[in-house]
Structure formats: structure tokens, C-alpha cells
Design an enzyme around this catalytic site. Structure first.
Site, PDB file in Angstrom:
ATOM      1  N   CYS A  95      35.935  45.098  42.681  1.00  0.00           N
ATOM      2  CA  CYS A  95      35.599  45.378  43.320  1.00  0.00           C
ATOM      3  C   CYS A  95      33.834  45.249  42.576  1.00  0.00           C
ATOM      4  O   CYS A  95      33.305  45.999  43.619  1.00  0.00           O
ATOM      5  CB  CYS A  95      35.958  46.634  43.691  1.00  0.00           C
ATOM      6  SG  CYS A  95      37.883  46.696  44.821  1.00  0.00           S
ATOM      7  N   LYS A 142      31.753  43.113  44.916  1.00  0.00           N
ATOM      8  CA  LYS A 142      31.181  43.504  46.606  1.00  0.00           C
ATOM      9  C   LYS A 142      29.965  43.137  47.128  1.00  0.00           C
ATOM     10  O   LYS A 142      28.978  43.601  45.847  1.00  0.00           O
ATOM     11  CB  LYS A 142      31.686  45.040  46.975  1.00  0.00           C
ATOM     12  CG  LYS A 142      33.479  44.897  47.238  1.00  0.00           C
ATOM     13  CD  LYS A 142      33.973  46.123  47.913  1.00  0.00           C
ATOM     14  CE  LYS A 142      33.202  46.636  48.814  1.00  0.00           C
ATOM     15  NZ  LYS A 142      34.263  48.108  49.770  1.00  0.00           N
ATOM     16  N   THR A 188      32.761  51.883  62.103  1.00  0.00           N
ATOM     17  CA  THR A 188      33.034  52.907  60.935  1.00  0.00           C
ATOM     18  C   THR A 188      33.270  52.413  60.112  1.00  0.00           C
ATOM     19  O   THR A 188      33.640  53.286  59.134  1.00  0.00           O
ATOM     20  CB  THR A 188      33.807  54.205  61.784  1.00  0.00           C
ATOM     21  OG1 THR A 188      35.034  53.761  62.011  1.00  0.00           O
ATOM     22  CG2 THR A 188      33.365  54.682  62.811  1.00  0.00           C
ATOM     23  N   SER A 189      33.467  51.013  60.104  1.00  0.00           N
ATOM     24  CA  SER A 189      32.973  50.637  58.474  1.00  0.00           C
ATOM     25  C   SER A 189      34.439  50.959  57.659  1.00  0.00           C
ATOM     26  O   SER A 189      34.559  51.985  56.930  1.00  0.00           O
ATOM     27  CB  SER A 189      32.326  51.094  57.248  1.00  0.00           C
ATOM     28  OG  SER A 189      30.269  50.938  57.840  1.00  0.00           O
ATOM     29  N   ASP A 237      38.535  50.331  56.429  1.00  0.00           N
ATOM     30  CA  ASP A 237      39.774  50.070  55.565  1.00  0.00           C
ATOM     31  C   ASP A 237      40.136  48.733  56.101  1.00  0.00           C
ATOM     32  O   ASP A 237      40.596  47.247  55.578  1.00  0.00           O
ATOM     33  CB  ASP A 237      40.247  50.869  55.053  1.00  0.00           C
ATOM     34  CG  ASP A 237      39.422  51.501  53.666  1.00  0.00           C
ATOM     35  OD1 ASP A 237      38.691  51.913  53.069  1.00  0.00           O
ATOM     36  OD2 ASP A 237      39.455  53.087  54.549  1.00  0.00           O
ATOM     37  N   ASP A 271      41.617  41.531  51.274  1.00  0.00           N
ATOM     38  CA  ASP A 271      40.924  41.712  49.768  1.00  0.00           C
ATOM     39  C   ASP A 271      40.908  41.056  48.702  1.00  0.00           C
ATOM     40  O   ASP A 271      42.283  40.785  48.610  1.00  0.00           O
ATOM     41  CB  ASP A 271      41.027  43.051  49.789  1.00  0.00           C
ATOM     42  CG  ASP A 271      39.710  43.826  48.408  1.00  0.00           C
ATOM     43  OD1 ASP A 271      39.319  43.518  47.746  1.00  0.00           O
ATOM     44  OD2 ASP A 271      39.486  44.952  49.395  1.00  0.00           O
ATOM     45  N   SER A 287      44.419  28.117  49.183  1.00  0.00           N
ATOM     46  CA  SER A 287      43.828  28.085  47.999  1.00  0.00           C
ATOM     47  C   SER A 287      42.863  27.500  47.891  1.00  0.00           C
ATOM     48  O   SER A 287      43.354  25.671  49.133  1.00  0.00           O
ATOM     49  CB  SER A 287      45.849  27.388  46.998  1.00  0.00           C
ATOM     50  OG  SER A 287      46.314  26.154  47.690  1.00  0.00           O
ATOM     51  N   ASP A 302      39.696  54.598  51.226  1.00  0.00           N
ATOM     52  CA  ASP A 302      39.746  54.283  49.577  1.00  0.00           C
ATOM     53  C   ASP A 302      38.291  54.143  48.914  1.00  0.00           C
ATOM     54  O   ASP A 302      37.855  53.937  49.837  1.00  0.00           O
ATOM     55  CB  ASP A 302      40.766  53.687  49.143  1.00  0.00           C
ATOM     56  CG  ASP A 302      41.009  52.333  50.132  1.00  0.00           C
ATOM     57  OD1 ASP A 302      39.933  52.088  50.187  1.00  0.00           O
ATOM     58  OD2 ASP A 302      41.226  51.289  49.867  1.00  0.00           O
TER      59      ASP A 302
END
Length: 349
Positions: free
Chosen positions: A18, A21, A49-50, A52, A69, A142, A228
């Protein structure tokens, strides 16, 4: 005929986990130009609101939770890389209170540099995590890419009335963090060859622990908001919650759960580039009290790959929440502070 050894996975990417990002401030600038399309009533959670994941109401008793993700390697072991990436992707479903039902794989690999066997192990690692909770990997996409990338599109179900967002924290709520901090620092030490076997084992245990407790937390009426903690660090994701909710927070540095061995690594000068980018984006909104140890801002901004759930809960429901974490094996869950009235900033004492 012998084959040349494959390169370390972490040597093939400029960042890992992460920590890849885009920094919060840069991301805000990019998204500022996005057009505002009409929002259909079925879209319960979108980009405002950003949060998850996105949430779409299917009927009166079901809503679809959808997220994606992916990132570059945080470790060199291909199977572990796959496990961490899959756990991290599924976490966004749990962070909304949902139960994952299906996944799609996202795979980008430098085929000229990595043997097929290594790539197969990455995919197998991700599939093993999904299989452990009965989630099929039903397809994917892929490409041949310059750097190795792996992740999931994850989908889940939740009752429309039990969707948990990062919006809704109230003054007086307690803040509970489900996992210990320091994964980004450990990953930076690993890349430098400075993480011992015990430290690696602790990092893998944390990053591959599924946030399954999110399903139980959605059933507790006193839980008002949840997210999270991942690439923006505890400070960044807490600030997202505070902005969405229109409140502030106090965090007790002494109460922060920290992975064993992380503080000596910070003292040795180990940190990630993402930590500095995070602080550049939101450091002014962290109000650090006098006399705090020098490691505090580093830890607050440390990017957490597959980090813990951050929960805003009414004090009367604290016991229920802590019992839910304990029942799912989260022995490092801690109350780290409280929500207060005022502007969206974090006072650290």
C-alpha cells in the site's frame, strides 16, 4: 539445463504494498477535475466520502459491495505476496460490514524477467486466501507489465441497513484499532535486508489476517463508522473519517499498538518514502503535543499494507466491539483515542 535465478520480487518495483498508493494530496488534486454525474438512488456509497468500497442496493435485504485493490510486491516470496494482496483487497469489503462472495484477479507481470512458476505461485497465494473463506476467484485480467502487480476485484453482500461507512463518527465515540502498526517500516527494512526472521513472521501474520470481524461489527448498533487503515497510514485514514463525519479526534500515542521490533527500526532510520509523502499531505492536520517521542509522526503516517479496521463506537458498545475482535483472533485491538467536537484534525497526546 539450469535456469538463471529469478530476481527478488521487491527489486522489480519502485514501491511495495500500500506504499504504492498515490499520496493523499496528489490524489485529491487528480479527482478534483472529475465530473459530477447524477447519483442513482441505488448507489448507497460512491466517491463522495473516500469510502473503502462502492455499495449498490439490490433489494430491501441485499446490497452489493464492490471494490478493487492491487499493488507491487511488499515481500520476495511469491506465495506470501499473493496472500497479502488478496487479504488487503478483501479487507475493503469487510470494512463496509460486508461478507465477500466472489473475486476477480488482476495480474500484471514482467514476463521477460519472472519465470511462469513464480507468477503461478503469486496467483496461488491469492487463491488460497479466497478459498479459506469460500470465495471463488471467478476470472480476471492479465497484462505483460514493467513491474509486477497483483490484486483482486472483490465483491460482497451486506444488508442495506447495516452498511458501515467512514462517515458517521460522533463526538464521544471511542476509536478502536484492530491491528498493530508498523508494517510499512518492516517492509522497508526487508528491502534493505535488515528484517530478521521473527520480524518477517510478525509482518506476514499481520498482513495475512483477514478483517473478518467487520461482519460482526456491522451487527453492533453502537458502531457508527468504520474504515481500514492502509496506504495513507493511521493519520490519513482517521482524517478521512473525521472529514466525512464533521468532527475531530484525540489519539493517545501511548495507547497505539505497535508491532514488536518496529521502534528500534525507526530509531535506526528505517522508514518508507510513502510516509514522507503522507506527512506532506496531511501533517498540518496532526497536532502533536509537547514531549512526544520522535517516532510518533513516523508511525502515524506509516503506510499499512492490509492494516487493521478503525472503528468509531459508542462507549456503551465498547465491550461488544472488543469481544468481537477477540472472537476473531485480533489480540492487538486497542482503544487508541476518542472522537471530539470541532474541526477535522487529530490531536495527539
Amino acid at each position: 539445463m539450469s535456469h538463471p535465478p529469478s530476481p527478488r520480487l521487491t527489486s522489480l518495483s519502485h514501491g511495495g504494498g500500500c506504499g504504492c498508493k498515490i499520496a493523499p494530496g496528489v490524489l485529491s488534486s487528480i479527482l478534483a477535475g472529475s465530473s459530477a454525474l447524477p447519483i442513482p438512488p441505488e448507489l448507497l456509497v460512491g466517491t463522495t466520502t473516500s469510502d473503502d468500497a462502492a455499495v449498490w442496493r439490490l433489494n430491501d435485504s441485499q446490497a452489493l459491495v464492490a471494490t478493487t485493490d492491487f499493488f507491487m510486491p511488499i515481500v520476495d516470496d511469491p506465495f506470501d505476496f499473493g496472500r497479502i494482496a488478496a487479504t488487503n483487497a478483501l479487507s475493503d469489503v469487510y470494512a463496509m460490514g460486508g461478507r465477500p462472495i466472489m473475486a476477480l484477479a488482476l495480474l500484471g507481470m514482467p514476463l521477460a524477467q519472472l519465470p511462469v512458476e513464480v507468477i503461478r505461485r503469486i496467483v496461488a497465494g491469492g487463491e488460497s486466501v479466497c478459498a479459506s473463506i469460500g470465495v471463488p476467484v471467478a476470472g480476471g485480467h492479465s497484462i505483460d507489465s514493467v513491474e509486477p502487480i497483483y490484486g483482486l476485484v472483490a465483491m460482497g453482500l451486506v444488508h442495506p441497513d447495516r452498511v458501515l461507512r467512514n462517515k458517521g463518527a460522533r463526538a464521544g465515540d471511542l476509536l478502536v484499532l484492530g491491528k498493530a502498526l508498523g508494517v510499512g517500516i518492516q517492509s522497508a527494512a526487508l528491502k534493505k535486508g535488515l528484517l530478521d526472521e521473527a520480524g518477517y513472521a510478525r509482518m506476514i501474520a499481520s498482513t495475512t489476517q483477514l478483517n473478518t470481524v467487520g461482519v460482526a461489527l456491522a451487527e453492533i448498533a453502537g458502531v457508527h463508522a468504520m474504515t481500514d487503515v492502509t496506504g495513507f497510514g493511521l493519520g490519513g485514514h482517521l482524517l478521512e473519517m473525521l472529514r466525512a463525519s464533521g468532527v475531530g479526534a484525540r489519539v493517545r500515542a501511548a495507547g497505539l499498538p505497535i508491532l514488536e521490533g518496529v521502534l528500534p527500526l525507526i530509531e535506526a532510520g528505517i522508514l518508507t518514502g510513502a510516509s514522507a509523502r503522507n506527512l506532506a499531505s496531511y501533517g498540518a492536520e496532526l497536532r502533536l503535543g509537547p514531549g512526544l517521542p520522535a517516532w510518533v509522526p513516523t508511525l502515524l503516517s506509516d503506510p499499512q499494507t492490509s492494516g487493521g479496521l478503525l472503528v468509531a463506537v459508542d462507549p456503551e458498545s465498547e465491550e461488544q466491539v472488543m469481544e468481537a475482535f477477540a472472537a476473531e483472533g485480533f489480540d492487538r485491538a486497542r482503544v487508541i483515542g476518542e472522537v471530539v467536537q470541532g474541526e477535522a484534525r487529530v490531536e495527539v497526546g
